[in-house]
Scaffold this active site. Structure first.
Site, PDB file in Angstrom:
ATOM      1  N   GLU A  22       0.841  -1.194   0.000  1.00 25.47           N
ATOM      2  CA  GLU A  22       0.000   0.000   0.000  1.00 25.47           C
ATOM      3  C   GLU A  22       0.885   1.257   0.000  1.00 25.47           C
ATOM      4  O   GLU A  22       1.978   1.259   0.559  1.00 25.47           O
ATOM      5  CB  GLU A  22      -0.883  -0.006   1.251  1.00 25.47           C
ATOM      6  N   LYS A  69     -10.243   0.688  -2.183  1.00 24.47           N
ATOM      7  CA  LYS A  69     -10.322   0.273  -0.782  1.00 24.47           C
ATOM      8  C   LYS A  69     -11.702   0.564  -0.199  1.00 24.47           C
ATOM      9  O   LYS A  69     -12.171   1.709  -0.217  1.00 24.47           O
ATOM     10  CB  LYS A  69      -9.238   0.990   0.022  1.00 24.47           C
ATOM     11  N   CYS A  74      -5.021  -3.590   3.131  1.00 23.61           N
ATOM     12  CA  CYS A  74      -4.711  -3.242   4.511  1.00 23.61           C
ATOM     13  C   CYS A  74      -5.878  -3.424   5.486  1.00 23.61           C
ATOM     14  O   CYS A  74      -6.177  -4.546   5.880  1.00 23.61           O
ATOM     15  CB  CYS A  74      -4.148  -1.815   4.565  1.00 23.61           C
TER      16      CYS A  74
END
Length: 282
Positions: free
Chosen positions: A47, A118, A159
């Site tokens: 990321e 995301k 993440c």
């Protein structure tokens, strides 16, 4: 669905990105070359691969999915004849006055094979340990994404998504046998939860989990845990880099995924209605 190869090699890159975009991208180029020399069919970056700054610091302009940062990773895919996952880069959101934290998968011909935005944003307040409000500048994505490639079906995530098992269940039910989790996990939460969560997602879905990570101090108050990992579908860590930039290699065996899913058919036993049903009071 594309007929997949039964085995291939993945390279998960660990970095210590900073606010120096040129340095970050030059490092990524060097790691891609190292990964290709090691026989990687897939090269996965963490990321914020191109730019990682202190919380609240000014950000450079976001780009399009065909902008110069994305183009660097597309060129790596062509040069090394490999799939390249640009962990995440900041894309412009044409609908809202925010950015998108997006993971881009490039095919060996340089085409964009998949783009995932995301979905779960890192808004946390652990005093003195981890205080972030990603939603202040980032707009959340709204859909899971799988990529049906000649190597197999890949499920994309980023993440903080790791804490939401329902996302990975959707990806596995859509056929994903390899789950990617490019991350910049905080040092504090990473020590307690990172490896446990990666192993849980692998075990629950009988899938490989590939988690390239940021590591070390990026800026004042911004330290990432590192521990880039590849976890096999039985929950065993088969590659790990605890700290410092570098490349970790692992062999992905899709025949093993298929065998384990036959022997322990948890995905066939999923009560799909439960994914959207509310509990009954009583």
């Amino acid at each position: 669905m594309t007929e997949a190869r039964r085995a291939f090699t993945v390279a998960a890159v660990q970095m210590r990105s900073t606010d120096d975009r040129k340095r970050n991208l030059d490092a990524a180029e060097a790691f891609a070359a190292e990964a290709a020399a090691g026989g990687a069919d897939v090269i996965a970056f963490p990321e914020n691969v191109a730019d990682l700054r202190a919380e609240g610091a000014a950000r450079p302009p976001a780009e399009s999915a065909s902008g110069p940062t994305a183009a660097r990773f597309a060129a790596m895919a062509v040069r090394h004849r490999a799939f390249v996952l640009a962990g995440t880069i900041a894309l412009r959101d044409t609908r809202r006055r925010k950015r998108l934290n997006a993971s881009l998968l490039f095919a060996p011909d340089g085409s964009l094979a998949a783009l995932y935005r995301k979905m779960h944003l890192f808004d946390v307040a652990i005093p003195g340990r981890a205080e972030f409000r990603e939603s202040a500048t980032i707009a959340a994505g709204d859909a899971p994404v799988v990529a049906d490639t000649p190597l197999g079906v890949f499920g994309l995530s980023i993440c903080y998504d790791l804490r939401f098992p329902e996302l990975y269940r959707h990806l596995a039910l859509a056929g994903a046998a390899v789950l990617f989790v490019p991350s910049a996990f905080t040092a504090y939460t990473g020590r307690a939860h990172w490896t446990a969560l990666l192993r849980a997602r692998a075990i629950e879905n009988l899938a490989y989990v590939v988690a390239p990570a940021q590591s070390g101090r990026h800026a004042p108050g911004r330290v990432s845990y590192g521990h880039t990992c590849v976890v096999d579908p039985w929950g065993r860590v088969i590659a790990e880099r605890p700290r410092g930039p570098g490349v970790s290699f692992a062999r992905i065996d899709l025949a093993r995924v298929a065998r384990l899913r036959r022997e322990l058919p948890v995905l066939r036993h999923v009560r799909r209605a439960l994914l959207s049903r509310r509990p009954v009071s009583g």
